[in-house]
Every structure is written in structure tokens, then in C-alpha cells.
Design an enzyme around this catalytic site. Structure first.
Site, PDB file in Angstrom:
ATOM      1  N   GLU A 297       0.871  -1.182   0.000  1.00 57.71           N
ATOM      2  CA  GLU A 297       0.000   0.000   0.000  1.00 57.71           C
ATOM      3  C   GLU A 297       0.904   1.227   0.000  1.00 57.71           C
ATOM      4  O   GLU A 297       2.106   1.118   0.302  1.00 57.71           O
ATOM      5  CB  GLU A 297      -0.885  -0.007   1.254  1.00 57.71           C
ATOM      6  CG  GLU A 297      -1.838  -1.199   1.266  1.00 57.71           C
ATOM      7  CD  GLU A 297      -2.809  -1.179   2.449  1.00 57.71           C
ATOM      8  OE1 GLU A 297      -2.684  -0.291   3.329  1.00 57.71           O
ATOM      9  OE2 GLU A 297      -3.673  -2.076   2.478  1.00 57.71           O
TER      10      GLU A 297
ATOM     11  N   SER B 101       7.858  -2.352   2.872  1.00 49.61           N
ATOM     12  CA  SER B 101       8.604  -3.411   3.567  1.00 49.61           C
ATOM     13  C   SER B 101       7.861  -3.875   4.818  1.00 49.61           C
ATOM     14  O   SER B 101       7.846  -5.062   5.140  1.00 49.61           O
ATOM     15  CB  SER B 101       9.996  -2.900   3.952  1.00 49.61           C
ATOM     16  OG  SER B 101      10.784  -2.733   2.783  1.00 49.61           O
TER      17      SER B 101
ATOM     18  N   TRP C 277       1.319  -0.320  -6.568  1.00 48.94           N
ATOM     19  CA  TRP C 277       2.302  -1.052  -7.401  1.00 48.94           C
ATOM     20  C   TRP C 277       1.875  -2.486  -7.715  1.00 48.94           C
ATOM     21  O   TRP C 277       2.612  -3.442  -7.465  1.00 48.94           O
ATOM     22  CB  TRP C 277       3.675  -1.086  -6.701  1.00 48.94           C
ATOM     23  CG  TRP C 277       4.111   0.243  -6.207  1.00 48.94           C
ATOM     24  CD1 TRP C 277       4.265   1.362  -6.966  1.00 48.94           C
ATOM     25  CD2 TRP C 277       4.435   0.621  -4.861  1.00 48.94           C
ATOM     26  NE1 TRP C 277       4.670   2.404  -6.175  1.00 48.94           N
ATOM     27  CE2 TRP C 277       4.787   1.976  -4.884  1.00 48.94           C
ATOM     28  CE3 TRP C 277       4.472  -0.062  -3.650  1.00 48.94           C
ATOM     29  CZ2 TRP C 277       5.156   2.668  -3.733  1.00 48.94           C
ATOM     30  CZ3 TRP C 277       4.842   0.621  -2.508  1.00 48.94           C
ATOM     31  CH2 TRP C 277       5.187   1.973  -2.555  1.00 48.94           C
TER      32      TRP C 277
ATOM     33  N   THR D 161       1.384  -5.310 -10.165  1.00 43.10           N
ATOM     34  CA  THR D 161       1.689  -5.822 -11.510  1.00 43.10           C
ATOM     35  C   THR D 161       0.460  -6.571 -12.015  1.00 43.10           C
ATOM     36  O   THR D 161      -0.105  -7.384 -11.280  1.00 43.10           O
ATOM     37  CB  THR D 161       2.896  -6.799 -11.440  1.00 43.10           C
ATOM     38  OG1 THR D 161       3.983  -6.129 -10.821  1.00 43.10           O
ATOM     39  CG2 THR D 161       3.295  -7.280 -12.821  1.00 43.10           C
TER      40      THR D 161
ATOM     41  N   ASP E  99       7.593 -16.564  -0.958  1.00 41.78           N
ATOM     42  CA  ASP E  99       8.723 -17.515  -1.046  1.00 41.78           C
ATOM     43  C   ASP E  99       8.830 -18.024  -2.487  1.00 41.78           C
ATOM     44  O   ASP E  99       9.932 -18.157  -3.030  1.00 41.78           O
ATOM     45  CB  ASP E  99       8.525 -18.700  -0.100  1.00 41.78           C
ATOM     46  CG  ASP E  99       8.779 -18.343   1.367  1.00 41.78           C
ATOM     47  OD1 ASP E  99       9.335 -17.262   1.633  1.00 41.78           O
ATOM     48  OD2 ASP E  99       8.420 -19.159   2.236  1.00 41.78           O
TER      49      ASP E  99
ATOM     50  N   ARG F  32       9.655 -14.910  -4.957  1.00 42.97           N
ATOM     51  CA  ARG F  32      11.051 -14.431  -4.939  1.00 42.97           C
ATOM     52  C   ARG F  32      11.939 -15.311  -5.813  1.00 42.97           C
ATOM     53  O   ARG F  32      12.893 -14.820  -6.417  1.00 42.97           O
ATOM     54  CB  ARG F  32      11.537 -14.343  -3.485  1.00 42.97           C
ATOM     55  CG  ARG F  32      10.872 -13.167  -2.788  1.00 42.97           C
ATOM     56  CD  ARG F  32      11.026 -13.159  -1.281  1.00 42.97           C
ATOM     57  NE  ARG F  32      10.301 -11.991  -0.745  1.00 42.97           N
ATOM     58  CZ  ARG F  32      10.034 -11.799   0.540  1.00 42.97           C
ATOM     59  NH1 ARG F  32      10.408 -12.692   1.446  1.00 42.97           N
ATOM     60  NH2 ARG F  32       9.379 -10.717   0.928  1.00 42.97           N
TER      61      ARG F  32
ATOM     62  N   GLU G  49       8.860  -7.447  -4.659  1.00 42.91           N
ATOM     63  CA  GLU G  49       8.752  -8.740  -3.941  1.00 42.91           C
ATOM     64  C   GLU G  49       9.778  -8.850  -2.799  1.00 42.91           C
ATOM     65  O   GLU G  49      10.304  -9.921  -2.512  1.00 42.91           O
ATOM     66  CB  GLU G  49       8.794  -9.921  -4.911  1.00 42.91           C
ATOM     67  CG  GLU G  49       7.599  -9.847  -5.864  1.00 42.91           C
ATOM     68  CD  GLU G  49       7.183 -11.150  -6.484  1.00 42.91           C
ATOM     69  OE1 GLU G  49       7.514 -12.208  -5.949  1.00 42.91           O
ATOM     70  OE2 GLU G  49       6.486 -11.088  -7.524  1.00 42.91           O
TER      71      GLU G  49
HETATM   72  N1  COS Z   1       6.148 -18.174   5.358  1.00 41.71           N
HETATM   73  C1  COS Z   1       5.171 -18.403   6.266  1.00 41.71           C
HETATM   74  N2  COS Z   1       5.026 -17.670   7.385  1.00 41.71           N
HETATM   75  C2  COS Z   1       5.918 -16.712   7.603  1.00 41.71           C
HETATM   76  C3  COS Z   1       6.969 -16.423   6.714  1.00 41.71           C
HETATM   77  C4  COS Z   1       7.059 -17.211   5.551  1.00 41.71           C
HETATM   78  N3  COS Z   1       8.030 -17.003   4.635  1.00 41.71           N
HETATM   79  N4  COS Z   1       7.693 -15.407   7.208  1.00 41.71           N
HETATM   80  C5  COS Z   1       7.134 -15.053   8.362  1.00 41.71           C
HETATM   81  N5  COS Z   1       6.057 -15.845   8.607  1.00 41.71           N
HETATM   82  C6  COS Z   1       5.157 -15.798   9.754  1.00 41.71           C
HETATM   83  C7  COS Z   1       5.914 -15.635  11.058  1.00 41.71           C
HETATM   84  O1  COS Z   1       6.324 -16.887  11.572  1.00 41.71           O
HETATM   85  C8  COS Z   1       4.894 -14.951  11.944  1.00 41.71           C
HETATM   86  O2  COS Z   1       3.993 -15.890  12.480  1.00 41.71           O
HETATM   87  P1  COS Z   1       4.138 -16.368  14.044  1.00 41.71           P
HETATM   88  O3  COS Z   1       3.928 -15.109  14.844  1.00 41.71           O
HETATM   89  O4  COS Z   1       3.065 -17.370  14.223  1.00 41.71           O
HETATM   90  O5  COS Z   1       5.518 -16.919  14.175  1.00 41.71           O
HETATM   91  C9  COS Z   1       4.086 -14.103  10.966  1.00 41.71           C
HETATM   92  O6  COS Z   1       4.371 -14.614   9.652  1.00 41.71           O
HETATM   93  C10 COS Z   1       4.501 -12.648  10.982  1.00 41.71           C
HETATM   94  O7  COS Z   1       5.880 -12.643  10.733  1.00 41.71           O
HETATM   95  P2  COS Z   1       6.828 -11.522  11.294  1.00 41.71           P
HETATM   96  O8  COS Z   1       6.524 -11.282  12.750  1.00 41.71           O
HETATM   97  O9  COS Z   1       8.210 -11.881  10.923  1.00 41.71           O
HETATM   98  O10 COS Z   1       6.300 -10.274  10.455  1.00 41.71           O
HETATM   99  P3  COS Z   1       6.921  -8.854  10.241  1.00 41.71           P
HETATM  100  O11 COS Z   1       5.812  -7.895  10.244  1.00 41.71           O
HETATM  101  O12 COS Z   1       8.078  -8.650  11.164  1.00 41.71           O
HETATM  102  O13 COS Z   1       7.440  -8.924   8.720  1.00 41.71           O
HETATM  103  C11 COS Z   1       8.895  -9.328   6.896  1.00 41.71           C
HETATM  104  C12 COS Z   1       8.333  -9.822   8.219  1.00 41.71           C
HETATM  105  C13 COS Z   1       9.627  -8.016   7.039  1.00 41.71           C
HETATM  106  C14 COS Z   1       9.885 -10.400   6.465  1.00 41.71           C
HETATM  107  C15 COS Z   1       7.744  -9.200   5.886  1.00 41.71           C
HETATM  108  O14 COS Z   1       6.880  -8.158   6.231  1.00 41.71           O
HETATM  109  C16 COS Z   1       8.224  -8.976   4.482  1.00 41.71           C
HETATM  110  O15 COS Z   1       8.605  -9.917   3.796  1.00 41.71           O
HETATM  111  N6  COS Z   1       8.169  -7.694   4.003  1.00 41.71           N
HETATM  112  C17 COS Z   1       8.406  -7.383   2.640  1.00 41.71           C
HETATM  113  C18 COS Z   1       7.107  -7.448   1.937  1.00 41.71           C
HETATM  114  C19 COS Z   1       7.302  -7.612   0.480  1.00 41.71           C
HETATM  115  O16 COS Z   1       8.037  -8.461   0.019  1.00 41.71           O
HETATM  116  N7  COS Z   1       6.575  -6.813  -0.268  1.00 41.71           N
HETATM  117  C20 COS Z   1       6.597  -6.856  -1.663  1.00 41.71           C
HETATM  118  C21 COS Z   1       5.218  -7.197  -2.118  1.00 41.71           C
HETATM  119  S1  COS Z   1       5.135  -7.542  -3.805  1.00 41.71           S
HETATM  120  S2  COS Z   1       5.387  -5.793  -4.673  1.00 41.71           S
END
Ligand code: COS
Length: 379
Positions: free
Chosen positions: A123, A128, A152, A154, A239, A242, A362
Site C-alpha cells: 500500500e 517493507s 504497485w 503488476t 517464497d 522471490r 517482492e
Molecule cells: N512463510 C510463512 N510464514 C511466515 C513467513 C514465511 N516465509 N515469514 C514469516 N512468517 C510468519 C511468522 O512466523 C509470523 O507468524 P508467528 O507469529 O506465528 O511466528 C508471521 O508470519 C509474521 O511474521 P513476522 O513477525 O516476521 O512479520 P513482520 O511484520 O516482522 O514482517 C517481513 C516480516 C519483514 C519479512 C515481511 O513483512 C516482508 O517480507 N516484508 C516485505 C514485503 C514484500 O516483500 N513486499 C513486496 C510485495 S510484492 S510488490
């Protein structure tokens, strides 16, 4: 590579050489996505590479898919990212979490390339820190009503199906990452609004739009899985996504390397081809090593996926290394071309611009490092 994987990769290379490369410069200049190419990719089965045959897909392994995607990106990165998002995110999320009815309804046309898929998490104020998103879903009779703005996306305008993450918790009971649902939206639904098409530095032909929901009603049948687990599904989807972006970046890097090698063989200065200069040889060798190492990491992540192992770390490692490789190799390719490299007549200028966003979308390189570091402590 198995003979089948090699066959799929060669098919993708041929398609990229004949149908994408000759037009890439024009699509970039006009910032126009060739929607007709999606149909052609669909006819090859490339829009349903990971979808099982029972839903009209090819049911291939991740390795075949990613090697093919690299080739498509070698031809045109904008087409490749549309294909990557579609194959890696919405279709995989429906496959993983969807009901039998949702699979029947959405996967078939998506596998055939008749419906193009999109994924909407970011949003304007949640990039991030994706879990801080604010688009809100409110419970209604037989479904949910969505309001909010997304950024953003796609394929968000010309696509047909979007999986969008919106809050399902309430203002007086906020649940963070566990208060978000994933909704399967049709882009022709009333209340699904498409904003302006972004004018981008690179991957200009791919469609990137803002979207908004205004009292958009989504029936219960279009909620993916548990309505409080959408953020987890999105991260699981990412996952896969990426690895797709890693393949896109690798295709860009490979194309830049090939252009640089060819140019250094032809261009003469000081009475000799550039390739005869040791400084140039070292540069080209470093580029080639980066590309090969990047491909090895991607294939390793794909193998983990195919073996049913967790891929969070491997996917982030591949994404980080492949995308930074794309940026480094395209930067060096422009340098090899010298003044010509800076001109739009030569393809390395476009490849350089196309590479940059792979380090951003991503999950930025910084987010990949965060994910990798967290996984080091989890192990
Ligand atoms: N697969 C499944 N579950 C996952 C996971 C994954 N790859 N990564 C984290 N989780 C789970 C965690 O285990 C957590 O659950 P529990 O509390 O039960 O353990 C939950 O998701 C929340 O995770 P976390 O507390 O790590 O969340 P955060 O808000 O700290 O965010 C990041 C983690 C920063 C890694 C995440 O927000 C991220 O990837 N941000 C980038 C977003 C992105 O890629 N945007 C682009 C979109 S496409 S343009």
C-alpha cells in the site's frame, strides 16, 4: 537438467528469441504490455506451468518453470515479470489454500492463460512493513466489504484475478499479522477501481498500477482459506514469488553478458578488439562467474522446492544474489559498450534499467538480508 527440463528450457528460449526479443525495444519505448503474448504463452502451457494437469496446467517441477522463466526474461523482462507473478503467486496461493470450488473456478482459466493473475499486498504507506497495511474488510451478509488503496500492482489493471490482502480484524481488536485476510477478486467487480498506470524507469512494458476498493463486495466463496491468515499465505506465496524474480533477474543478467561478450569481440580500439585487453577479459570473466553462481543458487532453491523442503531462506538467498547480479552485470555491460551503452539504440541501456526493480519488488535486498539473517538463527 533432465531431458524434459532441457526441452522446456529450449522451447522457452525459442519463444523468447522469435516472439519477444524482436519487440522488446518497441514495447519498452511505448510502455505497452503485449497482452496477446499472454495468450501465446498460455497456448504453450507457460501460464500454468506449476498447476496440475487436472486443472489444465502442465504440472511441472519448479526447476523446469524457473529455467523457462529465465529464458522468457532473456527475451523480455516485462513479459517475464507478468508471467512470474501469475505463476508464482495467485495460482500457487489458490493451489495451496483454495477450496475445490475455487480451484475449479479460477485455476483452469488461469492455467490456459485466459485469465491473468495479480497479487496485491503493498500500500502507499505499507511497503517493507507489509503487515501494517490498512485496507479494511468488514463482515457483511454472505461475505465481506472491502475499502482501501493498494500500490504497485503488476497486472492489476489488465489482469482478471487479483489476490488482495486486507485487514479482517476490527479497529478495537487489532491483531497485526494475524488480522489479515486474502481475497480472490475479479477485476471487473463493482467497486474495483484502477488508478493511473505508473511511469517507470524500467520494465516499462509491464503494467504497474495503483488500485482501490470502494465498497467492493466479496462473497465468502472468494475468501482464501482462514480469513485471519492472509498475511501468512502472502509470505508463503512470496517464497515462490522471490524465486520467480530471481529467474527474471538472471535472464536479464545473461542477456547483458551475451551482449557484452559479442560487443567486446567486435569493437576495436587501439588497433585490437576489446576482448584482447586483459582489463576487458577480467571484467567479462567476473560477469560470467556471477551469472553462473547466481544460476546455481536459483537451481538449488528450485531443487529444495521440488523436494518439498522449506524454501524461505533459499528463495531469499537466490533472490538477493540473482538481482544484485543483474544490477552488477548490466552496469558492467553498459561500461563495456562505453558511449554506445548509454544510448537507447543498444539493448544494454534497457537491460540496465530493467534490472534495478528486481532489487526492489517482492521484497527489497534489505528485506531479503533480514529474512536470511532471521533464518540463520532459526536453523
Ligand atoms: N512463510 C510463512 N510464514 C511466515 C513467513 C514465511 N516465509 N515469514 C514469516 N512468517 C510468519 C511468522 O512466523 C509470523 O507468524 P508467528 O507469529 O506465528 O511466528 C508471521 O508470519 C509474521 O511474521 P513476522 O513477525 O516476521 O512479520 P513482520 O511484520 O516482522 O514482517 C517481513 C516480516 C519483514 C519479512 C515481511 O513483512 C516482508 O517480507 N516484508 C516485505 C514485503 C514484500 O516483500 N513486499 C513486496 C510485495 S510484492 S510488490
Amino acid at each position: 537438467m533432465t531431458p524434459e527440463q532441457q526441452q522446456i528450457r529450449d522451447l522457452a528460449r525459442e519463444f523468447a528469441r522469435n516472439e519477444l526479443r524482436p519487440h522488446a525495444e518497441e514495447w519498452d519505448r511505448e510502455a505497452r504490455f503485449p497482452r496477446e503474448v499472454v495468450q501465446a504463452l498460455g497456448e504453450l502451457g507457460f501460464m500454468g506451468m506449476l498447476i496440475p494437469e487436472e486443472y489444465d496446467g502442465l504440472g511441472l517441477d519448479a526447476t523446469s518453470y524457473l529455467l523457462a522463466l529465465e529464458q522468457v526474461a532473456w527475451g523480455d523482462a516485462s513479459v517475464a515479470v507478468a508471467m512470474s507473478v501469475h505463476n508464482s503467486l495467485p495460482t500457487q496461493m489458490i493451489l495451496a489454500q483454495g477450496t475445490a470450488e475455487q480451484k475449479e473456478r479460477f485455476l483452469r482459466p488461469m492455467a490456459r492463460g485466459e485469465w491473468l493473475g495479480a497479487f496485491s499486498l503493498s500500500e502507499p504507506d505499507a511497503g517493507s512493513d507489509a503487515a501494517s497495511l490498512t485496507a479494511q474488510a468488514v463482515r457483511a451478509d454472505g461475505g465481506w466489504v472491502l475499502n482501501g488503496a493498494k500500490a504497485w500492482v503488476t497486472n492489476g489493471g489488465m489482469g482478471d484475478v487479483v489476490i488482495a490482502m486486507c485487514r479482517t480484524d476490527t479497529p478495537d481488536d487489532r491483531r497485526g499479522a494475524k488480522g489479515i485476510g486474502a481475497f480472490i477478486l475479479r477485476t471487473d467487480a463493482e467497486g474495483y477501481l484502477v488508478g493511473k498506470k505508473e511511469d517507470k524507469m524500467g520494465q516499462r512494458a509491464s503494467e504497474t498500477v495503483g488500485i482501490a476498493f470502494r465498497d467492493l463486495f466479496v462473497p465468502d466463496g472468494q475468501v482464501l482459506g482462514d480469513p485471519s491468515m492472509g498475511f501468512i499465505y502472502a509470505l508463503q506465496g512470496l517464497d515462490n514469488g522471490r524465486m520467480g524474480i530471481a529467474a527474471v533477474a538472471l535472464g536479464i543478467a545473461q542477456a547483458a553478458l551475451e551482449h557484452a561478450v559479442a560487443y567486446a569481440g567486435e569493437r576495436k580500439q587501439f588497433g585490437r578488439p576489446l576482448r584482447d585487453f586483459q582489463g576487458m577479459q577480467f571484467k567479462l570473466a567476473d560477469m560470467a562467474v556471477r551469472v553462473e553462481a547466481a544460476r546455481a543458487l536459483l537451481v538449488q532453491a528450485a531443487a529444495a522446492k521440488d523436494a518439498g523442503e522449506p524454501v524461505t531462506r533459499a528463495a531469499s538467498v537466490a533472490k538477493l544474489f540473482c538481482t544484485e547480479t543483474a544490477m552488477q552485470v548490466t552496469t558492467q555491460a553498459v561500461q563495456v559498450f562505453g558511449g554506445y551503452g548509454y544510448m537507447k539504440e543498444y539493448p544494454v541501456e534497457r537491460l540496465f534499467r530493467d534490472a534495478k526493480v528486481t532489487e526492489i519488488y517482492e521484497g527489497t535486498s534489505e528485506i531479503q538480508r533480514t529474512v536470511i539473517a532471521r533464518e540463520l538463527y532459526r536453523a
